[in-house]
Write an enzyme that holds these catalytic residues in place. Sequence first.
Site, PDB file in Angstrom:
ATOM      1  N   HIS A  89       5.920  -5.683  -0.477  1.00  0.00           N
ATOM      2  CA  HIS A  89       6.314  -7.042  -0.095  1.00  0.00           C
ATOM      3  C   HIS A  89       7.355  -7.520  -1.105  1.00  0.00           C
ATOM      4  O   HIS A  89       7.324  -8.673  -1.523  1.00  0.00           O
ATOM      5  CB  HIS A  89       5.110  -7.982  -0.116  1.00  0.00           C
ATOM      6  CG  HIS A  89       4.086  -7.697   0.936  1.00  0.00           C
ATOM      7  ND1 HIS A  89       2.912  -8.400   1.024  1.00  0.00           N
ATOM      8  CD2 HIS A  89       4.075  -6.801   1.957  1.00  0.00           C
ATOM      9  CE1 HIS A  89       2.191  -7.935   2.053  1.00  0.00           C
ATOM     10  NE2 HIS A  89       2.877  -6.957   2.633  1.00  0.00           N
ATOM     11  N   HIS A 111       4.735   0.973   1.155  1.00  0.00           N
ATOM     12  CA  HIS A 111       4.881  -0.326   1.834  1.00  0.00           C
ATOM     13  C   HIS A 111       4.793  -1.430   0.785  1.00  0.00           C
ATOM     14  O   HIS A 111       3.788  -1.530   0.082  1.00  0.00           O
ATOM     15  CB  HIS A 111       3.804  -0.502   2.895  1.00  0.00           C
ATOM     16  CG  HIS A 111       3.699  -1.910   3.395  1.00  0.00           C
ATOM     17  ND1 HIS A 111       4.803  -2.634   3.802  1.00  0.00           N
ATOM     18  CD2 HIS A 111       2.648  -2.739   3.540  1.00  0.00           C
ATOM     19  CE1 HIS A 111       4.416  -3.839   4.169  1.00  0.00           C
ATOM     20  NE2 HIS A 111       3.119  -3.932   4.010  1.00  0.00           N
ATOM     21  N   TYR A 160      26.798  18.190  -3.440  1.00  0.00           N
ATOM     22  CA  TYR A 160      26.805  18.096  -4.897  1.00  0.00           C
ATOM     23  C   TYR A 160      25.531  17.522  -5.485  1.00  0.00           C
ATOM     24  O   TYR A 160      25.303  17.625  -6.683  1.00  0.00           O
ATOM     25  CB  TYR A 160      27.972  17.211  -5.361  1.00  0.00           C
ATOM     26  CG  TYR A 160      29.293  17.685  -4.842  1.00  0.00           C
ATOM     27  CD1 TYR A 160      29.805  18.906  -5.251  1.00  0.00           C
ATOM     28  CD2 TYR A 160      30.019  16.919  -3.932  1.00  0.00           C
ATOM     29  CE1 TYR A 160      31.008  19.364  -4.765  1.00  0.00           C
ATOM     30  CE2 TYR A 160      31.235  17.363  -3.441  1.00  0.00           C
ATOM     31  CZ  TYR A 160      31.717  18.588  -3.864  1.00  0.00           C
ATOM     32  OH  TYR A 160      32.905  19.032  -3.390  1.00  0.00           O
ATOM     33  N   ASN A 164       0.850  -1.191   0.000  1.00  0.00           N
ATOM     34  CA  ASN A 164       0.000   0.000   0.000  1.00  0.00           C
ATOM     35  C   ASN A 164       0.884   1.239   0.000  1.00  0.00           C
ATOM     36  O   ASN A 164       2.026   1.193   0.453  1.00  0.00           O
ATOM     37  CB  ASN A 164      -0.972   0.010   1.192  1.00  0.00           C
ATOM     38  CG  ASN A 164      -0.410  -0.703   2.393  1.00  0.00           C
ATOM     39  OD1 ASN A 164       0.422  -0.142   3.099  1.00  0.00           O
ATOM     40  ND2 ASN A 164      -0.815  -1.942   2.610  1.00  0.00           N
ATOM     41  N   TYR A 192      27.380   2.238  -0.728  1.00  0.00           N
ATOM     42  CA  TYR A 192      27.184   3.651  -0.410  1.00  0.00           C
ATOM     43  C   TYR A 192      25.743   4.123  -0.588  1.00  0.00           C
ATOM     44  O   TYR A 192      25.334   5.137  -0.026  1.00  0.00           O
ATOM     45  CB  TYR A 192      28.158   4.525  -1.211  1.00  0.00           C
ATOM     46  CG  TYR A 192      27.792   4.751  -2.648  1.00  0.00           C
ATOM     47  CD1 TYR A 192      26.942   5.797  -2.985  1.00  0.00           C
ATOM     48  CD2 TYR A 192      28.290   3.946  -3.662  1.00  0.00           C
ATOM     49  CE1 TYR A 192      26.588   6.025  -4.300  1.00  0.00           C
ATOM     50  CE2 TYR A 192      27.941   4.158  -4.971  1.00  0.00           C
ATOM     51  CZ  TYR A 192      27.090   5.191  -5.298  1.00  0.00           C
ATOM     52  OH  TYR A 192      26.733   5.403  -6.591  1.00  0.00           O
ATOM     53  N   GLU A 252      -3.399  -1.323   6.441  1.00  0.00           N
ATOM     54  CA  GLU A 252      -2.195  -0.804   7.113  1.00  0.00           C
ATOM     55  C   GLU A 252      -2.292   0.694   7.411  1.00  0.00           C
ATOM     56  O   GLU A 252      -1.279   1.341   7.673  1.00  0.00           O
ATOM     57  CB  GLU A 252      -0.934  -1.090   6.288  1.00  0.00           C
ATOM     58  CG  GLU A 252      -0.530  -2.544   6.188  1.00  0.00           C
ATOM     59  CD  GLU A 252      -0.122  -3.186   7.516  1.00  0.00           C
ATOM     60  OE1 GLU A 252      -0.240  -2.537   8.573  1.00  0.00           O
ATOM     61  OE2 GLU A 252       0.296  -4.352   7.471  1.00  0.00           O
ATOM     62  N   HIS A 309       7.548  -9.993   6.783  1.00  0.00           N
ATOM     63  CA  HIS A 309       6.436  -9.249   6.182  1.00  0.00           C
ATOM     64  C   HIS A 309       6.843  -8.492   4.910  1.00  0.00           C
ATOM     65  O   HIS A 309       6.361  -8.828   3.833  1.00  0.00           O
ATOM     66  CB  HIS A 309       5.863  -8.282   7.236  1.00  0.00           C
ATOM     67  CG  HIS A 309       4.657  -7.539   6.786  1.00  0.00           C
ATOM     68  ND1 HIS A 309       3.710  -7.058   7.662  1.00  0.00           N
ATOM     69  CD2 HIS A 309       4.244  -7.149   5.549  1.00  0.00           C
ATOM     70  CE1 HIS A 309       2.755  -6.444   6.977  1.00  0.00           C
ATOM     71  NE2 HIS A 309       3.065  -6.483   5.698  1.00  0.00           N
ATOM     72  N   SER A 335      -8.497  -0.646   0.382  1.00  0.00           N
ATOM     73  CA  SER A 335      -8.309  -2.041   0.768  1.00  0.00           C
ATOM     74  C   SER A 335      -8.785  -2.983  -0.338  1.00  0.00           C
ATOM     75  O   SER A 335      -9.888  -2.827  -0.857  1.00  0.00           O
ATOM     76  CB  SER A 335      -9.109  -2.293   2.055  1.00  0.00           C
ATOM     77  OG  SER A 335      -8.984  -3.619   2.451  1.00  0.00           O
TER      78      SER A 335
HETATM   79 ZN   LIG Z   1       2.058  -5.737   4.076  1.00  0.00          ZN
END
Ligand SMILES: [Zn+2]
Length: 225
Positions: free
Chosen positions: A95, A93, A208, A32, A114, A76, A155, A46
């Site tokens: 997965h 978010h 920079y 999401n 880096y 969430e 998760h 949802s």
């Molecule tokens: Zn999730």
Amino acid sequence: MGELPLADAKALICAFGRRMITDRLVVGTSGNISVRAHDMVTITPSGVEYAELAPAAISVVDADGRLIEGEPPSSELPLHLALYGTGTHAVVHTHSPHATAAGLVTDEIPPIHYLLAMFNGPVRVAPYATFGTEELAAATTKAIEDRYGCLLANHGAVTIGRTLEAAYDRAIQLEWLCQVWLTAKNAGELRLLPDGELDRVNDRIQHYGAAAREPRPRQQEQRDL
Ligand SMILES: [Zn+2]
């Protein structure tokens, strides 16, 4: 940063939602994204397929999570609202597979490259908590403190930014970093960056990079790279 009009925020959620699928950051309806628009938060609804996302379906909630417009929000929402409470402007978010896999086997992505400067340091893993809970929201907020991303144990991953573009770019980079880390650690002993190198990289970016006009990030103020 200028205020994002609500219509633009909804269009961004639709566009980056579709990219989540094509960039393989999620499968199906998982994951999401959200972005702040004035004192509202726009977030993916949802259970809606990303390919079918339309602006009218995007959930608009207030700071307390009350639905103002659109479909019911992502489960969430508590995690997103908790991060907005710390001053961020956009949350992604995912997965994504390597980030999720890394969150099964470590408590931190160490300073291997880096580009971890994009996250302001090594990326932590939030301890597991059930999806959609305040417990997960609290664990995420703690793991992401002074950072622009974290992994969620068993998760997925969360990234934040001043803009949805910046948060999304970090989601892509975090997936890549986790893939590199998993590959290298299975190939042999890891050679980490020298002490202080991520700070030196941060300083170079401040001088920079595209972020030259952004304030030096520490606690809550977010920066884009
Ligand atoms: Zn999730």
